[in-house]
Every structure is written in structure tokens, then in C-alpha cells.
Design an enzyme around this catalytic site. Structure first.
Site, PDB file in Angstrom:
ATOM      1  N   GLU A 164      43.085 -13.205  -9.420  1.00 50.14           N
ATOM      2  CA  GLU A 164      43.488 -11.941  -8.706  1.00 50.14           C
ATOM      3  C   GLU A 164      43.366 -12.264  -7.131  1.00 50.14           C
ATOM      4  O   GLU A 164      44.084 -11.872  -6.487  1.00 50.14           O
ATOM      5  CB  GLU A 164      42.676 -10.647  -9.099  1.00 50.14           C
ATOM      6  CG  GLU A 164      43.593 -10.185 -10.311  1.00 50.14           C
ATOM      7  CD  GLU A 164      42.761 -10.584 -11.423  1.00 50.14           C
ATOM      8  OE1 GLU A 164      43.091 -10.147 -12.607  1.00 50.14           O
ATOM      9  OE2 GLU A 164      41.813 -11.488 -11.174  1.00 50.14           O
ATOM     10  N   MET A 224      29.437 -27.680   6.819  1.00 54.32           N
ATOM     11  CA  MET A 224      29.000 -26.862   7.964  1.00 54.32           C
ATOM     12  C   MET A 224      27.626 -26.535   7.854  1.00 54.32           C
ATOM     13  O   MET A 224      26.769 -26.397   8.646  1.00 54.32           O
ATOM     14  CB  MET A 224      29.977 -25.719   8.143  1.00 54.32           C
ATOM     15  CG  MET A 224      29.695 -24.726   9.311  1.00 54.32           C
ATOM     16  SD  MET A 224      29.483 -25.977  11.032  1.00 54.32           S
ATOM     17  CE  MET A 224      31.581 -25.506  11.233  1.00 54.32           C
ATOM     18  N   PHE A 242      37.244   1.393 -20.938  1.00 53.35           N
ATOM     19  CA  PHE A 242      37.431   0.012 -20.998  1.00 53.35           C
ATOM     20  C   PHE A 242      38.278  -0.524 -19.689  1.00 53.35           C
ATOM     21  O   PHE A 242      39.235   0.074 -19.004  1.00 53.35           O
ATOM     22  CB  PHE A 242      38.252  -0.758 -22.140  1.00 53.35           C
ATOM     23  CG  PHE A 242      38.852  -1.921 -22.139  1.00 53.35           C
ATOM     24  CD1 PHE A 242      37.576  -3.003 -22.063  1.00 53.35           C
ATOM     25  CD2 PHE A 242      40.049  -2.463 -22.103  1.00 53.35           C
ATOM     26  CE1 PHE A 242      37.922  -4.342 -22.337  1.00 53.35           C
ATOM     27  CE2 PHE A 242      40.246  -3.608 -22.145  1.00 53.35           C
ATOM     28  CZ  PHE A 242      39.263  -4.738 -22.291  1.00 53.35           C
ATOM     29  N   GLN A 243      37.686  -1.408 -18.767  1.00 51.76           N
ATOM     30  CA  GLN A 243      38.161  -1.918 -17.795  1.00 51.76           C
ATOM     31  C   GLN A 243      38.357  -0.994 -16.588  1.00 51.76           C
ATOM     32  O   GLN A 243      39.218  -0.930 -15.798  1.00 51.76           O
ATOM     33  CB  GLN A 243      39.535  -2.778 -17.867  1.00 51.76           C
ATOM     34  CG  GLN A 243      39.297  -4.085 -18.701  1.00 51.76           C
ATOM     35  CD  GLN A 243      40.482  -4.821 -18.502  1.00 51.76           C
ATOM     36  OE1 GLN A 243      41.729  -4.489 -18.585  1.00 51.76           O
ATOM     37  NE2 GLN A 243      40.328  -6.398 -18.845  1.00 51.76           N
ATOM     38  N   LYS A 257      46.990   4.909 -15.191  1.00 54.64           N
ATOM     39  CA  LYS A 257      48.073   4.697 -15.954  1.00 54.64           C
ATOM     40  C   LYS A 257      49.077   5.669 -16.348  1.00 54.64           C
ATOM     41  O   LYS A 257      50.480   5.692 -16.404  1.00 54.64           O
ATOM     42  CB  LYS A 257      47.697   3.864 -17.221  1.00 54.64           C
ATOM     43  CG  LYS A 257      48.627   3.183 -18.119  1.00 54.64           C
ATOM     44  CD  LYS A 257      48.117   2.238 -19.252  1.00 54.64           C
ATOM     45  CE  LYS A 257      49.191   1.430 -20.093  1.00 54.64           C
ATOM     46  NZ  LYS A 257      48.598   0.755 -21.033  1.00 54.64           N
TER      47      LYS A 257
END
Length: 622
Positions: free
Chosen positions: A83, A514, A145-146, A195
Site C-alpha cells: 500500500e 548519506m 478485525f483489521q 463497509k
């Protein structure tokens, strides 16, 4: 009482056309997709999951029902490896096109993986809309969940966040998200959609937005701000008294679409221009008036010009710490500082301005140019131009051209000979990023894509993917480092999955270059955790495994020219790893706590013999 006649202004107002789907019942998911289509979204980036499946299904159906004559989808959904990659792809698309980038991800870990791209876009003022799935409204707060509290997490990272709990507000919220993302100072807007809201049937309106009276009133006041004759005269009187004026242009010039107007303004009044890292491309870097980049790793001649100027004109820039590390010692001889920005919070935030204007940069530049022309204002700057030319000659960028090892600067100079400043360049973050900024030319805006304020390693490759979708006709090159590209190496497969002709260049110095440079300078050479010599990543084999038909490693200096020519000429995706001098450094360098007169120029760029003054350099800031 007779009816009042409508005013001419009222008569002139065009009627708002009714949306052909207005009044249609549809699911929240279909509303999401229809709004995206109405907003002219050309491509989506995202990764699926349970809480966003209704929207993904709606995207699938929309594309199937609206196939173009050539069989292509009107709004393809590009699936990355992660993602975070989707977020940087959307950002790369936005940076290269100037349009709003769109990412769609699921709830929980899908949404939290978007935090870094969102913060990156806020820091660099990039317009993006992120649509996150969320657990059903009745489950919010139950550790379902999630589930993750995205509206809380993102609120400190994004320009604005919406949690849509009422389905009938979904359409207006989404349209407003696009308005906020692209208006004023651009930035990312996150819309969290449970949802059940995606599945609820609502009546489509076709035009509604949220009222947001406070935001719209502030925005209207800023967008309508104009420069008066008195404002213009004050500006030009100060400019005409100056002998060494300098324009300092930032990313706001590009974000506002003002590059052409800046070039016209600079040429009209013969004013030299230096840019920030984010402002690269706002002026043609090959133009005689261009000084390229200023700041911590800016060109020596740009930084010396800042030291010498007596009038500084900041445009869409914010005097950040990479430019004005010691604000009181930045532009120390400037008797007059002028500043134009769209964000009132940036005025006087770091460096006090003697003259300022908050408003659209394009209109302000146009107004100043016209006023100066009409009144015949033309500063006499022959001596200053001669001084600038001397600075460019005496303090030109340079390196060890006799070394037997491959120098990264030489690699980029060779690429520049082919691209002539017309390729779109994305970068990771580190030494390679600064070398690319220093040694490549940029003729136009939106050809330089880099993570400026956040400095996010792993940005370059996914940003190049997004840029290639924005500019199918362009040569897109990701200039990356071996440490930075590891962060999102999985996106190599995304490049080949979609057949993108992206060119990936990895400058491999076997470590965090760096970080090592700072450790060498400020930590007595203790290379804690920055040495990657024991790592076993074979980048070429990794690229081949991900489907790159052209993947090479360059290890001999004498093969450089031919290999780079072949790399750039290859028609499809190409991957080139170059084993560079591991001790190559980024110079010039203005250390933390130092001013420009204390700039370290290295062994090959001549410095001015100026007595060191001010604060003692200390590793307080990276």
C-alpha cells in the site's frame, strides 16, 4: 410592488447542468466510483482487502461497462506490491501531472501503510485523495478485525480527514475532498468509508458538496487577494534601489502552475533565480539567469549569491531548515526581503519579510510584471550579472575526473548528455538524490520528482510508476540508491506487470551513503549500521526475476558511455546497477548550525576564503 429585474450579473450566470445520473438510486460504492469519474480521475492505485471490496467491485464493473473503443479501461486500478507503493504512485502521478492522485486501500494495515505517503504529500504540498475502507460503523471502536482509528491517525498527517458515518453524506464528502486537496496550498485528503456505508443504497445528487463555510471563506479571501498599485510601487522602489537582487523560488511556483510567469518575470527584469529542491524545474536550469539549487547541498555559486544579495524575493518557498539552517545568518546582506505565498502561516514564520503578499502566485507575478513594464521599471544590474557569471565559473560543480573508480557525478553527466534535461526523474532519498539534483538539468516543471521535506527512502521507484502513468509519452528514470530502493523493491514487479518502460538506475555504494558521510564528518568515522558490505542482495538477478528484459551491472569506467546509451535506448523496462566509488561524497555541504560562508565544498569545488563566523557546527539536525 413590481418585481425587481434581475441584475446583469445574475442574467449572466450560467445554469448548472443536471447530472445525467441525478436522482438515481445506487450503492455507496457506486457513488464513490461515479464521483471519481466525474472528477476526471484517469488511474487509481491501491491494494484490496475485505473492508474495501464493495468499492473495488464497483471499479471493476464501471470499467467493464465503459470500455474505450480500443478496449482499454477508462479508470484502471493499478495494484502495487504494498500500500505504501500505491501512495507513492498516486503522489508520483500528481507530481508529474499536476492533477489529484488517487489511492484506494482497505482498513487496518492497508490504511496505516498509507500514513507515510500521506505525510509525505502534506510536507511537499501534493494533491492526493486517499479512500480507505473501514469496518462497519457499528463495529468502530470494538477492536474489530483489521480496524484502525484512521481518522485519528491521519488527522496529524493529512491536510484533512473525513470519517463518513452517514451514507447520504458520502457523495458530498468525496467531492469536497477533491476541492480541498487541490485548492489553496495543495495536500492529501483522507476519506475513511465504513463497509456498511459502501453497501447502503442512496440517491445520487450529481453536484453536492459539503458547506465548510469557514474553509471556503478563508480560501475565497486568499484567492481573491490582489496587489494594489501602492503594493507594486513599494516592491519596485526597493528593487530599483537594489544592486544585487535574487529570486528564491520554491515548490509553490510549480504547484501553482506559475513557472512560465516566473520565467517571464525573471527575464523581463533580468533577475537571477535560485530554487529549492522542490522548486527545481520552475526555471530552465540551463538558462543564463538560473543558479540551480541553493541550500545544504546547493551549488556553491547559488549559495554565494545568497550571501552576496541585497534584495531577496521568495516565491512559494518557506525558508526551511535545509535552506535557512541559521535564519539570522541567511542572506545576511539583504536589506529587503519580499515574500509571496498562498499560505499565510508561512509569512514571517522563519524569516521576517519587509514586504509580503498572501494570494495566488500566478496572479501576483502577472500583476508585478505588467506594473513594472507599464512604469518602465528596469533595474541596472550589469555588475551583478558579471558577478554571478564569475561565481558560476569560479565555483562550478566538479569532482575527481581522474579517478579509476566510477564516479556517480560522471554517471549522471552521461545521462544528462542523452536526456538534455527533458526526462522525468524520480529519486529515492540519500546521496544519489542530491547528486541527481546537482548534476542533471531540468528544462520544465514537473520533471523532478523527489521526497523533499519528509526525505522518504523508497519513494523513487513507485513514484516513477505513477509518473509513467501520468506521462505515457515521457522517458521516466528512477535514480535510486542501493539502500533506498530496498525499501520498496517489490515495485520492480509492478513495472513489468504493467509493461511500463521505466528506467531504473541504482547507484550502489554498498551502504547508506548519506548517513556514512555524516558519520565520517561528525561521528569520527564510526559507521554504525550504515555499512551494507555484508549484505547479499543481487539487484540484477532480482530485476531479472521480476521480469526485466534488460538488467545489467556496470563495474568498469570504460564501459560507462556505451552501457548508459544502451540502457536509455531500450524500449521496455530497463535496470542498471552501477558500482560507484563508495567514498564519493555530496558537496557542497552546509553543515548543521553553519551558514553559507562556512560551506564545505570538498576537494574539487573551490571555496571562497571567508572567515568562519556564527554558531559552531554540531550534528543536531540530519
Amino acid at each position: 410592488m413590481p418585481l425587481l429585474k434581475p441584475t446583469p450579473a445574475a442574467e449572466a450566470e450560467p445554469a448548472i447542468a443536471r447530472h445525467p445520473l441525478a436522482g438515481t438510486a445506487m450503492s455507496g460504492a457506486d457513488v464513490v466510483v461515479q464521483v471519481l469519474a466525474d472528477e476526471g480521475v484517469e488511474v487509481l492505485f491501491g491494494y484490496s482487502g475485505g473492508a474495501i471490496l464493495p468499492v473495488y467491485d464497483a471499479v471493476f464493473r464501471h470499467n467493464a461497462e465503459h470500455l474505450r473503443p480500443d478496449g482499454s479501461e477508462p479508470m484502471p486500478l493499478i495494484v502495487p506490491a504494498n500500500e505504501q507503493g500505491a501512495g507513492f504512485m498516486a503522489a508520483g502521478f500528481a507530481r508529474a501531472s499536476g492533477k489529484v492522485g488517487v489511492a484506494i486501500v482497505t482498513s487496518g494495515p492497508g490504511a496505516t501503510n498509507m500514513v507515510t505517503p500521506v505525510r509525505d504529500c502534506t510536507a511537499d504540498s501534493i494533491p492526493m485523495v486517499v479512500i480507505c475502507g473501514q469496518v462497519a460503523t457499528q463495529a468502530i471502536g470494538s477492536d474489530a478485525f483489521q480496524e484502525a482509528p484512521i481518522s485519528n491517525i491521519m488527522s496529524s498527517c493529512a491536510k484533512h480527514v473525513f470519517l463518513v458515518t452517514e451514507a447520504d453524506k458520502l457523495e458530498a464528502t468525496l467531492r469536497t475532498a477533491f476541492t480541498i486537496a487541490r485548492s489553496g496550498r495543495p495536500g492529501p485528503v483522507v476519506v475513511d468509508v465504513p463497509k456498511d456505508v459502501q453497501n447502503t443504497t442512496v440517491v445520487f445528487d450529481g453536484k453536492e458538496e459539503l458547506p465548510l463555510p469557514g474553509y471556503r471563506a478563508r480560501l475565497r479571501a486568499i484567492e481573491q487577494a490582489t496587489l494594489s498599485d501602492a503594493d507594486c510601487e513599494t516592491f519596485f522602489q526597493a528593487l530599483l534601489q537594489a544592486r544585487r537582487p535574487l529570486i528564491y523560488a520554491g515548490g509553490g511556483v510549480i504547484a501553482s502552475g506559475s513557472s512560465a510567469l516566473l520565467r517571464q518575470f525573471a527575464e523581463t527584469f533580468a533577475l537571477p533565480v535560485t530554487t529549492t529542491l522542490m522548486g527545481i524545474g520552475s526555471v530552465d536550469t540551463t538558462h543564463p539567469l538560473a543558479l540551480h539549487m541553493l541550500g545544504m547541498h546547493g551549488t556553491a555559486y547559488a549559495n554565494y549569491a545568497v550571501e552576496d544579495c541585497d534584495f531577496l524575493f521568495a516565491l512559494g518557498a518557506r525558508f526551511d531548515d535545509r535552506v535557512a539552517g541559521v535564519p539570522s545568518q541567511f542572506a545576511p546582506k539583504a536589506k529587503f526581503i519580499a515574500h509571496i505565498d498562498i499560505d499565510p502561516a508561512e509569512i514571517n514564520k522563519v524569516k521576517p519579510a519587509d514586504w509580503h503578499h498572501v494570494g495566488p502566485l500566478d496572479r501576483a507575478l502577472q500583476r508585478l510584471t505588467q506594473y513594472g513594464k507599464v512604469h518602465g521599471h528596469q533595474p541596472a544590474l550589469a555588475d551583478w550579472h558579471a558577478h554571478i557569471a564569475a561565481l558560476k565559473q569560479q565555483h562550478a560543480m566538479n569532482y575527481d575526473r581522474d579517478s579509476a573508480l566510477i564516479q556517480p557525478y560522471a554517471v549522471l553527466e552521461e545521462i544528462n548528455r542523452h536526456t538534455q534535461g527533458r526526462a522525468i526523474i524520480s529519486t529515492g532519498v540519500g546521496q544519489h538524490q542530491m547528486w541527481a539534483a546537482q548534476y542533471l538539468d531540468f528544462r520544465s516543471p514537473r520533471h523532478w520528482l523527489t521526497s523533499g521535506s519528509m526525505g522518504t527512502m523508497g519513494f523513487g521507484l513507485p513514484a516513477a510508476v505513477g509518473a509513467q502513468f501520468a506521462r505515457r509519452d515521457a522517458l521516466v528514470i528512477d535514480v535510486d540508491g542501493d539502500a533506498s530502493i530496498r525499501m520498496n523493491l517489490g515495485e520492480l514487479e509492478t513495472v513489468t506487470t504493467y509493461g511500463l518502460p521505466v528506467k531504473v538506475l541504482v547507484l550502489n555504494n554498498v551502504g547508506d551513503g548519506m548517513v556514512r558521510q555524516w558519520q565520517k564528518l561528525f561521528f569520527k568515522g564510526r559507521f554504525a549500521s550504515s555499512d551494507k558490505s555484508l549484505h547479499r542482495k543481487d539487484f540484477v538477478r532480482a530485476a531479472e526475476a521480476d521480469g526485466f528484459g534488460w538488467a545489467r551491472r556496470l563495474e568498469r569506467r570504460e564501459d560507462m558511455a556505451a552501457t548508459i546509451a544502451e540502457f536509455l535506448a531500450f524500449e521496455g523496462p530497463a535496470f542498471l546497477e552501477v558500482m560507484i566509488d563508495p567514498d564519493a561524497g555530496v558537496y557542497p555541504m552546509v553543515g548543521p548550525g553553519a551558514n553559507y560562508s562556512q560551506m564545505i565544498t570538498g576537494d574539487f569545488i573551490p571555496s571562497r576564503q571567508v572567515a568562519h563566523t556564527g554558531e559552531v557546527a554540531a550534528p543536531d539536525a540530519f
